[in-house]
Design an enzyme around this catalytic site. Structure first.
Site, PDB file in Angstrom:
ATOM      1  N   ASP A  75       0.930  -1.257   0.045  1.00  0.00           N
ATOM      2  CA  ASP A  75       0.051   0.153   0.192  1.00  0.00           C
ATOM      3  C   ASP A  75       0.933   1.374  -0.039  1.00  0.00           C
ATOM      4  O   ASP A  75       1.363   1.557   1.069  1.00  0.00           O
ATOM      5  CB  ASP A  75      -0.878  -0.047   1.175  1.00  0.00           C
ATOM      6  CG  ASP A  75      -1.815   1.370   1.118  1.00  0.00           C
ATOM      7  OD1 ASP A  75      -2.017   1.763   0.121  1.00  0.00           O
ATOM      8  OD2 ASP A  75      -2.650   1.341   2.194  1.00  0.00           O
ATOM      9  N   ASP A 273      -2.000   5.318  -5.732  1.00  0.00           N
ATOM     10  CA  ASP A 273      -2.334   4.434  -4.516  1.00  0.00           C
ATOM     11  C   ASP A 273      -2.303   3.030  -4.838  1.00  0.00           C
ATOM     12  O   ASP A 273      -3.447   2.736  -5.252  1.00  0.00           O
ATOM     13  CB  ASP A 273      -3.602   5.000  -3.753  1.00  0.00           C
ATOM     14  CG  ASP A 273      -3.814   4.296  -2.704  1.00  0.00           C
ATOM     15  OD1 ASP A 273      -2.961   3.441  -2.043  1.00  0.00           O
ATOM     16  OD2 ASP A 273      -4.761   4.517  -1.938  1.00  0.00           O
TER      17      ASP A 273
END
Length: 498
Positions: A75, A273
Site C-alpha cells: 500500500d 495509491d
C-alpha cells in the site's frame, strides 16, 4: 466473500547486481476476493501477488525470530506496517469471516524471541472505506526481499475488518500513531539497506500473476522510453504525507485519430495509491466519460459503475491518456480493457441484484466519481512504471513495458535521485492466451499468459502479435531509446482517515 488460497508461486527477478543496494520484492496473485459492495546500496526486490478481482497486491515477508511467514497488501497510500495477531477477532469469528473473508496469514508473538511491545492499545487505523484495525504497537525483526530490518515498529491487530495485514510504504508523517515514529522506509535507509528512500513499482497488466517492487532501484527493462519526473505536492499544511501529483489532462484516444478531452480548467491533485483497486476522479470528469461510454453510475446503490463488456473486445485500440505536471509532463496510456472488469457475474452469485441495464453483457467500470479525494489506483497503475522518491519528493513515470521477462536494474543513489533513464524502445512482443475471464476461477484469476518473445517494434507502433495490452509509448517518448501492489468498500484501503 471468497476464501484466499495459497499464493501462486512466482518467478524471481533475474540478474540483480548484488553490489548495488537494491532490494527486489515480488508480489503475486491469490485466488480472487471481491470488494465489498458499498461506498466507502543495494536494490531489494519483492515479488507481489495480484488479487485480480479485488485489486490487492501481496508481498510475502517474514516477521520474528524464528521467522514467521506473513502476506501483506502493498500500500503506497498508507505508512504503517501492520500484521494480524493469531488471536485476532476476525480469525476466530465465522460471522465476521462470512463478511470480510478468512484471515490470510497471522503472527504469533509468543513464538518470537525478538518481540517487544512499544505501546499497548495505541495502534488504531481506519481507511476511507470504513475498514480498519486496532491493537498494540510492537517491534520485531522483519525480512522482505532478502533485506533484514531490525526492530521494525508495527501494528499488531487484535481487532480487524481486513483479512490481511498491510505493508504501508508512504511518508513517515502519515503513520497512524499520535507521535510519528521511524517507519519501514526510514529504517530501510537508517540501517543502510538502500541509499535513499526510494522504490519503483511494476504491477504488470490485469492478467499477470506477479509484479515487482524494487526498494532502492529501478529496472529499465520494465518501462518504455523516457522516465519523466514530476514533483510530489505537499498537503494543505505544507507537509509531505501522500504521493500526490498534479493531473494536467485526461483524454481518450482511438487509433483512428479520434480524441476526446475531459480536462478540467485547472490541474487536479491525484494520489498514486497501490492499495486502491479503482481510479477515482472528479465527478465532473467521470460523468462526461460515463455519457461517452454509455456507462451507468450506480455507486449510490450497488457501489458500482456498470459498462458494457463489449469494451473488453475493443478493436479501436482505445486508451485513456493521463498527463501529469503540465503539457511537457509524462503521459500514461491505459487501454480501455484495463478499465473494464468482468466481475459482475461473481457479484451476482454472491447475491447482488443488478439493476436493469441498457446492454446485455454487464461489466463493472474501473473508474468512478468522487467529490472528496482523487485516487489513481490499480486500474491506472498497471499501465505505468512508477518510481517513488520520498527523499527528493519526486515521482518518476513512464509507460509500463508489459509482460517483460528481462531486467536491467539501476541503483537510485543519494547523489542522483531518480536518474535520467530510458527504457526499451517499445512494448515487448508477447502473445497471450486467455483461458478464462478476470476473476472467474483458477488461482491465476482465470488467466494464463504465454510470452513468446521480447523483440522490439518501431517506437510508437504496436506489434501485430503484441496482444490487447501491448500499448505503445506516447509520441513524446519516441526518441528516448536504450537497450521489475482497495480491496474493501471503496475498493481500496490506501488512504488513511485519521
Amino acid at each position: 466473500m471468497g476464501i484466499f488460497s495459497t499464493l501462486v508461486a512466482a518467478s524471481a527477478v533475474a540478474d540483480v547486481v548484488i553490489a548495488q543496494r537494491v532490494i527486489p520484492v515480488g508480489f503475486s496473485k491469490p485466488t480472487a476476493r471481491l470488494p465489498a459492495l458499498h461506498r466507502r546500496g543495494g536494490t531489494y526486490s519483492q515479488e507481489l501477488n495480484n488479487n485480480l478481482t479485488g485489486g490487492g497486491y501481496y508481498a510475502q515477508v517474514t516477521v520474528g525470530t524464528p521467522p514467521q511467514t506473513v502476506d501483506l497488501i502493498v500500500d503506497t497510500g498508507s505508512s504503517d506496517v501492520w500484521i494480524l495477531d493469531s488471536n485476532a477477532n476476525l480469525c476466530h469469528s465465522k460471522t465476521m469471516q462470512s463478511r470480510y473473508g478468512y484471515c490470510l496469514s497471522t503472527y504469533d508473538s509468543s513464538n518470537s524471541s525478538t518481540y517487544s511491545v512499544v505501546s499497548q492499545d495505541a495502534f488504531s487505523i481506519r481507511y476511507v472505506d470504513g475498514s480498519g484495525a486496532e491493537g498494540d504497537y510492537i517491534k520485531d525483526n522483519f525480512s522482505i526481499g532478502g533485506a533484514d530490518i531490525k526492530a521494525l515498529q508495527m501494528g499488531l491487530a487484535e481487532n480487524s475488518t481486513i483479512n490481511s495485514g498491510l505493508l504501508g510504504i508512504g511518508f513517515a508523517a502519515n503513520v497512524a500513531a499520535e507521535t510519528p515514529y521511524p517507519n519501514i522506509m526510514d529504517l530501510f535507509q537508517n540501517q543502510d539497506l538502500i541509499a535513499i528512500q526510494a522504490y519503483s513499482l511494476y504491477l504488470d497488466d490485469l492478467y499477470a500473476a506477479t509484479g515487482t517492487i524494487l526498494f532502492g532501484g529501478l529496472d529499465t527493462e520494465k518501462f518504455i522510453g523516457e522516465l519523466k519526473t514530476v514533483d510530489i505536492q505537499p498537503d494543505r499544511y505544507g507537509n509531505y504525507s501522500s504521493f500526490t501529483v498534479t493531473l494536467s489532462s485526461l483524454t481518450t484516444t482511438a487509433d483512428n485519430g479520434t480524441v476526446a478531452n475531459y480536462t478540467t480548467r485547472s490541474a487536479v491533485p491525484v494520489i498514486l495509491d497501490s492499495g486502491t483497486t479503482l481510479t477515482y476522479v472528479p465527478s465532473s470528469i467521470a460523468n462526461r466519460i460515463f455519457r461517452a461510454f454509455g456507462a451507468v453510475d450506480d455507486t449510490s446503490g450497488t457501489g458500482l459503475v456498470f459498462i458494457s463488456c463489449d469494451y473488453l473486445d475493443d478493436n479501436k485500440n482505445l486508451t485513456f491518456d493521463f498527463q501529469f505536471g503540465g503539457k511537457d509532463g509524462p503521459v500514461i496510456r491505459v487501454p480501455v480493457d484495463e478499465m473494464v472488469l468482468n466481475n459482475v457475474q461473481e457479484y451476482v452469485e454472491l447475491g447482488l441484484d443488478v439493476p436493469s441495464m441498457p446492454f446485455d453483457n454487464v461489466c463493472s467500470f474501473g473508474l468512478q466519481p468522487n467529490s472528496d479525494y482523487y485516487l489513481l489506483g490499480d486500474t491506472f497503475l498497471r499501465s505505468a512504471y512508477v518510481v517513488y522518491d520520498l527523499t527528493n519528493k519526486q515521482i518518476g513515470l513512464a509507460q509500463a513495458n508489459l509482460n517483460s521477462t528481462k531486467s536491467n536494474i539501476l541503483e537510485i543513489t543519494q547523489e542522483s535521485g531518480i536518474p535520467d533513464a530510458s527504457g526499451v524502445a517499445s512494448q515487448v512482443t508477447a502473445e497471450q492466451t486467455a483461458t478464462g475471464l478476470p476473476g472467474t476461477g483458477n488461482s491465476n484469476g482465470g488467466q494464463s499468459a504465454t510470452t513468446t518473445g521480447s523483440s522490439s517494434t518501431p517506437s510508437g507502433q504496436s506489434s501485430g502479435n503484441a496482444g490487447a495490452r501491448a500499448v505503445s509509448a506516447p509520441s513524446w517518448e519516441a526518441l528516448a531509446v536504450t537497450a521489475i501492489t482497495g480491496l474493501f468498500g471503496l475498493m481500496g484501503v490506501g488512504l488513511v482517515v485519521l
